[in-house]
Design a protein around this motif. Structure first.
Motif, PDB file in Angstrom:
ATOM      1  N   MET A 236       0.854  -1.179   0.000  1.00 42.95           N
ATOM      2  CA  MET A 236       0.000   0.000   0.000  1.00 42.95           C
ATOM      3  C   MET A 236       0.897   1.238   0.000  1.00 42.95           C
ATOM      4  O   MET A 236       1.780   1.357   0.844  1.00 42.95           O
ATOM      5  N   ASN A 237       0.664   2.179  -0.937  1.00 45.37           N
ATOM      6  CA  ASN A 237       1.476   3.399  -0.984  1.00 45.37           C
ATOM      7  C   ASN A 237       0.979   4.417   0.045  1.00 45.37           C
ATOM      8  O   ASN A 237      -0.038   4.188   0.713  1.00 45.37           O
ATOM      9  N   ASN A 238       1.698   5.528   0.181  1.00 46.59           N
ATOM     10  CA  ASN A 238       1.365   6.537   1.193  1.00 46.59           C
ATOM     11  C   ASN A 238      -0.040   7.100   1.017  1.00 46.59           C
ATOM     12  O   ASN A 238      -0.760   7.289   1.996  1.00 46.59           O
ATOM     13  N   PHE A 239      -0.409   7.390  -0.233  1.00 44.02           N
ATOM     14  CA  PHE A 239      -1.755   7.919  -0.484  1.00 44.02           C
ATOM     15  C   PHE A 239      -2.815   6.917  -0.050  1.00 44.02           C
ATOM     16  O   PHE A 239      -3.761   7.268   0.655  1.00 44.02           O
ATOM     17  N   GLU A 240      -2.674   5.673  -0.473  1.00 43.19           N
ATOM     18  CA  GLU A 240      -3.666   4.652  -0.136  1.00 43.19           C
ATOM     19  C   GLU A 240      -3.769   4.458   1.375  1.00 43.19           C
ATOM     20  O   GLU A 240      -4.869   4.310   1.913  1.00 43.19           O
ATOM     21  N   LEU A 241      -2.635   4.469   2.042  1.00 41.86           N
ATOM     22  CA  LEU A 241      -2.620   4.310   3.492  1.00 41.86           C
ATOM     23  C   LEU A 241      -3.338   5.474   4.177  1.00 41.86           C
ATOM     24  O   LEU A 241      -4.201   5.265   5.035  1.00 41.86           O
ATOM     25  N   LYS A 242      -2.998   6.695   3.784  1.00 45.23           N
ATOM     26  CA  LYS A 242      -3.629   7.886   4.379  1.00 45.23           C
ATOM     27  C   LYS A 242      -5.127   7.901   4.084  1.00 45.23           C
ATOM     28  O   LYS A 242      -5.944   8.186   4.968  1.00 45.23           O
ATOM     29  N   CYS A 243      -5.490   7.562   2.862  1.00 40.54           N
ATOM     30  CA  CYS A 243      -6.892   7.537   2.465  1.00 40.54           C
ATOM     31  C   CYS A 243      -7.663   6.514   3.302  1.00 40.54           C
ATOM     32  O   CYS A 243      -8.738   6.815   3.837  1.00 40.54           O
ATOM     33  N   THR A 244      -7.125   5.337   3.436  1.00 37.11           N
ATOM     34  CA  THR A 244      -7.766   4.285   4.231  1.00 37.11           C
ATOM     35  C   THR A 244      -7.913   4.714   5.683  1.00 37.11           C
ATOM     36  O   THR A 244      -8.965   4.499   6.302  1.00 37.11           O
ATOM     37  N   GLN A 245      -6.886   5.324   6.242  1.00 39.35           N
ATOM     38  CA  GLN A 245      -6.954   5.791   7.631  1.00 39.35           C
ATOM     39  C   GLN A 245      -8.056   6.833   7.803  1.00 39.35           C
ATOM     40  O   GLN A 245      -8.817   6.780   8.774  1.00 39.35           O
TER      41      GLN A 245
ATOM     42  N   LYS B 214     -15.446   5.835  -4.067  1.00 39.34           N
ATOM     43  CA  LYS B 214     -14.718   4.573  -4.188  1.00 39.34           C
ATOM     44  C   LYS B 214     -13.939   4.288  -2.910  1.00 39.34           C
ATOM     45  O   LYS B 214     -13.956   3.173  -2.386  1.00 39.34           O
ATOM     46  N   SER B 215     -13.268   5.314  -2.401  1.00 37.35           N
ATOM     47  CA  SER B 215     -12.485   5.142  -1.177  1.00 37.35           C
ATOM     48  C   SER B 215     -13.372   4.746  -0.004  1.00 37.35           C
ATOM     49  O   SER B 215     -12.989   3.900   0.810  1.00 37.35           O
ATOM     50  N   CYS B 216     -14.544   5.338   0.062  1.00 35.88           N
ATOM     51  CA  CYS B 216     -15.478   5.003   1.143  1.00 35.88           C
ATOM     52  C   CYS B 216     -15.998   3.585   1.001  1.00 35.88           C
ATOM     53  O   CYS B 216     -16.075   2.838   1.986  1.00 35.88           O
ATOM     54  N   THR B 217     -16.330   3.186  -0.211  1.00 35.51           N
ATOM     55  CA  THR B 217     -16.914   1.861  -0.409  1.00 35.51           C
ATOM     56  C   THR B 217     -15.875   0.754  -0.459  1.00 35.51           C
ATOM     57  O   THR B 217     -16.239  -0.431  -0.521  1.00 35.51           O
ATOM     58  N   ASP B 218     -14.600   1.106  -0.395  1.00 35.43           N
ATOM     59  CA  ASP B 218     -13.554   0.096  -0.256  1.00 35.43           C
ATOM     60  C   ASP B 218     -13.599  -0.561   1.122  1.00 35.43           C
ATOM     61  O   ASP B 218     -13.065  -1.648   1.319  1.00 35.43           O
ATOM     62  N   ILE B 219     -14.232   0.099   2.070  1.00 34.82           N
ATOM     63  CA  ILE B 219     -14.314  -0.387   3.454  1.00 34.82           C
ATOM     64  C   ILE B 219     -15.501  -1.348   3.579  1.00 34.82           C
ATOM     65  O   ILE B 219     -16.634  -0.993   3.229  1.00 34.82           O
ATOM     66  N   THR B 220     -15.254  -2.524   4.083  1.00 32.96           N
ATOM     67  CA  THR B 220     -16.330  -3.484   4.331  1.00 32.96           C
ATOM     68  C   THR B 220     -17.348  -2.890   5.289  1.00 32.96           C
ATOM     69  O   THR B 220     -16.976  -2.269   6.288  1.00 32.96           O
ATOM     70  N   GLY B 221     -18.611  -3.040   4.973  1.00 37.74           N
ATOM     71  CA  GLY B 221     -19.674  -2.536   5.834  1.00 37.74           C
ATOM     72  C   GLY B 221     -20.020  -1.076   5.603  1.00 37.74           C
ATOM     73  O   GLY B 221     -20.785  -0.491   6.368  1.00 37.74           O
ATOM     74  N   SER B 222     -19.480  -0.485   4.544  1.00 40.04           N
ATOM     75  CA  SER B 222     -19.717   0.945   4.301  1.00 40.04           C
ATOM     76  C   SER B 222     -21.182   1.270   4.005  1.00 40.04           C
ATOM     77  O   SER B 222     -21.596   2.418   4.150  1.00 40.04           O
ATOM     78  N   SER B 223     -21.974   0.288   3.637  1.00 41.92           N
ATOM     79  CA  SER B 223     -23.391   0.569   3.374  1.00 41.92           C
ATOM     80  C   SER B 223     -24.123   1.016   4.640  1.00 41.92           C
ATOM     81  O   SER B 223     -25.210   1.584   4.556  1.00 41.92           O
ATOM     82  N   ALA B 224     -23.514   0.829   5.788  1.00 39.03           N
ATOM     83  CA  ALA B 224     -24.116   1.299   7.044  1.00 39.03           C
ATOM     84  C   ALA B 224     -24.015   2.813   7.194  1.00 39.03           C
ATOM     85  O   ALA B 224     -24.775   3.414   7.954  1.00 39.03           O
ATOM     86  N   TRP B 225     -23.097   3.438   6.441  1.00 36.21           N
ATOM     87  CA  TRP B 225     -22.897   4.886   6.595  1.00 36.21           C
ATOM     88  C   TRP B 225     -22.679   5.632   5.278  1.00 36.21           C
ATOM     89  O   TRP B 225     -22.750   6.854   5.248  1.00 36.21           O
TER      90      TRP B 225
END
Length: 164
Positions: free
Chosen positions: A1-10, A39-50
């Motif tokens: 995971m690159n710096n952008f992806e890591l920061k985005c995920t965090q 896309k970044s939001c929906t990469d997270i499992t369970g994002s349909s809750a929010w």
């Protein structure tokens, strides 16, 4: 995971935690980021809750049809303006049951800039309940760098304004 992806995920994980705790839903309205925030939001499992939905309204016609941005506002201010993103974020909220929103419009380049609005100009609007906050930023770099910086800035703003 690159710096952008890591920061985005965090940032998305932090936002998700806030929204789950507050039992709130998010909607996005994007142009220059092309749905990257959604896309970044929906990469997270369970994002349909929010995460409720996202609009990619790249053309002015799409902004008008999908979000209700007025032709007069576009004509007077241009698509990359705080006035337009304020109408975009309002339209996103009106077309969704969400109560937190972000709208982004910018010039990622390499062309399309002007003296008044050079490449790297990005406008943001965040809505929390009935409050709207806008900002105009100037980012450096190539198209990819500008878009990535805009995504991170939008997410940081969502976290900040989730408490307003």
């Amino acid at each position: 995971m690159n710096n952008f992806e890591l920061k985005c995920t965090q940032l998305v994980e932090q936002l998700a935690e806030i929204l789950r705790a507050q039992q709130r839903m998010l909607v996005t309205a994007e142009t220059c980021t092309g749905g990257w925030i959604a896309k970044s939001c929906t990469d997270i499992t369970g994002s349909s809750a929010w995460f409720e939905r996202g609009f990619v309204t790249y053309t002015n016609n799409a902004k008008q049809q999908m979000l209700g941005v007025s032709a007069a506002t576009l004509e007077a201010n241009g698509a990359v303006s705080e006035a337009v993103v304020a109408e975009m974020v309002t339209g996103a909220m009106m077309h969704s049951p969400a109560d937190l929103a972000v709208a982004v419009s910018g010039i990622a380049g390499p062309g399309g800039g002007s003296e008044e609005k050079p490449v790297g100009t990005v406008c943001f609007a965040w809505a929390s309940g009935k409050k709207i906050f806008t900002a105009r930023e100037q980012f450096d770099g190539d198209r990819d760098a500008i878009r990535k910086t805009a995504v991170l800035h939008a997410l940081e703003g969502l976290i900040r304004h989730a408490f307003d």
